[in-house]
Design an enzyme around this catalytic site. Structure first.
Site, PDB file in Angstrom:
ATOM      1  N   THR A   1      16.566  22.542  72.651  1.00 25.14           N
ATOM      2  CA  THR A   1      16.659  22.359  71.134  1.00 25.14           C
ATOM      3  C   THR A   1      17.784  22.624  70.664  1.00 25.14           C
ATOM      4  OG1 THR A   1      14.843  20.890  71.112  1.00 25.14           O
ATOM      5  CG2 THR A   1      15.680  21.422  68.834  1.00 25.14           C
TER       6      THR A   1
ATOM      7  N   VAL B   1       7.272  12.078  68.492  1.00 21.19           N
ATOM      8  CA  VAL B   1       8.436  12.636  67.592  1.00 21.19           C
ATOM      9  C   VAL B   1       7.983  14.011  67.366  1.00 21.19           C
ATOM     10  CG1 VAL B   1       9.732  12.886  65.369  1.00 21.19           C
ATOM     11  CG2 VAL B   1       9.378  10.697  66.528  1.00 21.19           C
TER      12      VAL B   1
HETATM   13  C1  SD4 Z   1      10.010  19.020  70.226  1.00 20.62           C
HETATM   14  N1  SD4 Z   1      10.959  21.245  69.388  1.00 20.62           N
HETATM   15  O1  SD4 Z   1      10.596  17.892  70.339  1.00 20.62           O
HETATM   16  C2  SD4 Z   1      11.239  20.061  70.390  1.00 20.62           C
HETATM   17  C3  SD4 Z   1      11.298  20.336  71.870  1.00 20.62           C
HETATM   18  C4  SD4 Z   1      12.330  21.465  72.265  1.00 20.62           C
HETATM   19  O2  SD4 Z   1      14.087  21.895  73.413  1.00 20.62           O
HETATM   20  O3  SD4 Z   1      12.584  22.342  71.371  1.00 20.62           O
HETATM   21  N2  SD4 Z   1      13.213  21.106  73.169  1.00 20.62           N
HETATM   22  O4  SD4 Z   1       9.084  19.450  70.253  1.00 20.62           O
END
Ligand code: SD4
Length: 325
Positions: free
Chosen positions: A187, A216
């Site tokens: 992310t 989500v």
């Molecule tokens: C989530 N924080 O949907 C995000 C996942 C993540 O790289 O960091 N993916 O929980």
């Protein structure tokens, strides 16, 4: 129109797309926090996102405001189908739908977010449009998609051939658990400080690979995946969103900095809040990057392997974070 603007700003070679984000070299680990001159624009992002950081950094150097720079920067990775955790080419949910989440926040404290959006690549820009074009902060699902189409976004099939193949392989085992391992994160949380010294930020993701439909995470949740206060500083998160949400991690970091902690101390405390609740070594990753109004930067993660990107003075570096384990 919007898409073309992003592509014009993404003037980077195709070969750079072929390099997996995590295999590029990291600067050595250091206990010392980076300190940046107050009026020098800079960009910090989760993970090794040199191209996105450089696009944002150059935009700032050319006078863009912090939010426009951040949205333009992350748009590069949203369109990069080699990146399977952001934008087009992101891993689908367990039923094969690619659903994207994003949020933005600016120096005035205004924010916008879109949750579980299908068929729209540039969800960070869409979150900015929610902030600027509607009286709301969050649009979710089909409503967010409808709004995007009304705004002139082009609908796209976000499931690429290789993401589809990987999903079909995952289905063979059929255990129907979302993947929450340490490696499954990329992310982009990005914070920009512009030449006026104003902070803005963006967080954009396809969320956990093979998540339950409708799940989500923290990334589009203001206070969890992203938070900033232009008088104090900002923070962004990556990793297992459920743990970030439970501790409202980015808001916590900004409030700790308000009380006088450095960005490094604040990131460490936010990670420790998560660790304290675990029995033993957790099997998930959570990581934070933060900056304050002095231009100090901190980063910390549950497990090693996390790095952040810093662009300033026409130079991008990837810096390895310290971690609990
Ligand atoms: C989530 N924080 O949907 C995000 C996942 C993540 O790289 O960091 N993916 O929980």
């Amino acid at each position: 129109m919007k898409r073309r603007t992003f592509l014009d700003q993404s003037s980077l070679g195709v070969t750079s797309l072929l390099i997996a984000p995590h295999v590029l070299g990291c600067a050595p680990k250091t206990e010392t926090q980076a300190v940046i001159g107050k009026s020098t624009p800079y960009v910090i992002s989760t993970w090794n996102v040199a191209q996105a950081n450089t696009i944002a950094g150059k935009a700032l150097e050319e006078g863009a405001n912090a939010l426009d720079a951040a949205v333009a920067g992350v748009a590069f990775e949203e369109a990069n189908i080699q990146n399977t955790t952001v934008g087009k080419g992101g891993a689908p949910d367990r039923d094969g739908n690619v659903t994207l989440d994003a949020c933005v926040m600016n120096h005035l404290g205004d924010c916008g977010a879109v949750l579980a959006v299908e068929n729209i690549t540039h969800v960070a820009a869409l979150a900015k449009d929610v902030m600027e074009q509607t009286p709301h902060v969050i649009l979710a699902g089909t409503g967010a998609r409808k709004f995007a189409l009304e705004q002139g976004y082009t609908p796209e099939d976000l499931l690429t051939d290789s993401s589809k193949k990987a999903w079909e392989k995952w289905k063979e085992k059929g255990n129907y658990q979302p993947e929450i391992n340490v490696e499954n994160h990329d992310t982009i949380g990005m914070l920009c400080c512009d030449a006026k010294g104003n902070l803005s930020g963006v967080c954009t993701t396809s969320g956990l690979a093979y998540k339950m439909q409708g799940r989500v995470g923290d990334s589009p949740i203001i206070g969890s995946g992203l938070y900033l206060d232009n008088e104090v500083g900002g923070a962004v998160a990556t990793g297992l969103g459920e743990e970030v949400i439970k501790t409202v991690g980015s808001f916590l970091i900004v409030e700790l900095m308000r009380q006088g902690r450095t960005p490094q101390q604040a990131c460490e405390e936010a990670v420790q809040r998560i660790i304290k609740k675990q029995k033993g070594k957790p099997d998930f990753q959570v990581a934070y990057v933060a900056t304050n109004k002095k231009g100090e930067i901190g980063a910390y993660s549950v497990h090693s392997g996390f790095s952040y990107s810093l662009y300033k003075n026409q130079n991008n570096q990837n810096i390895e974070s310290n971690s609990v384990f």
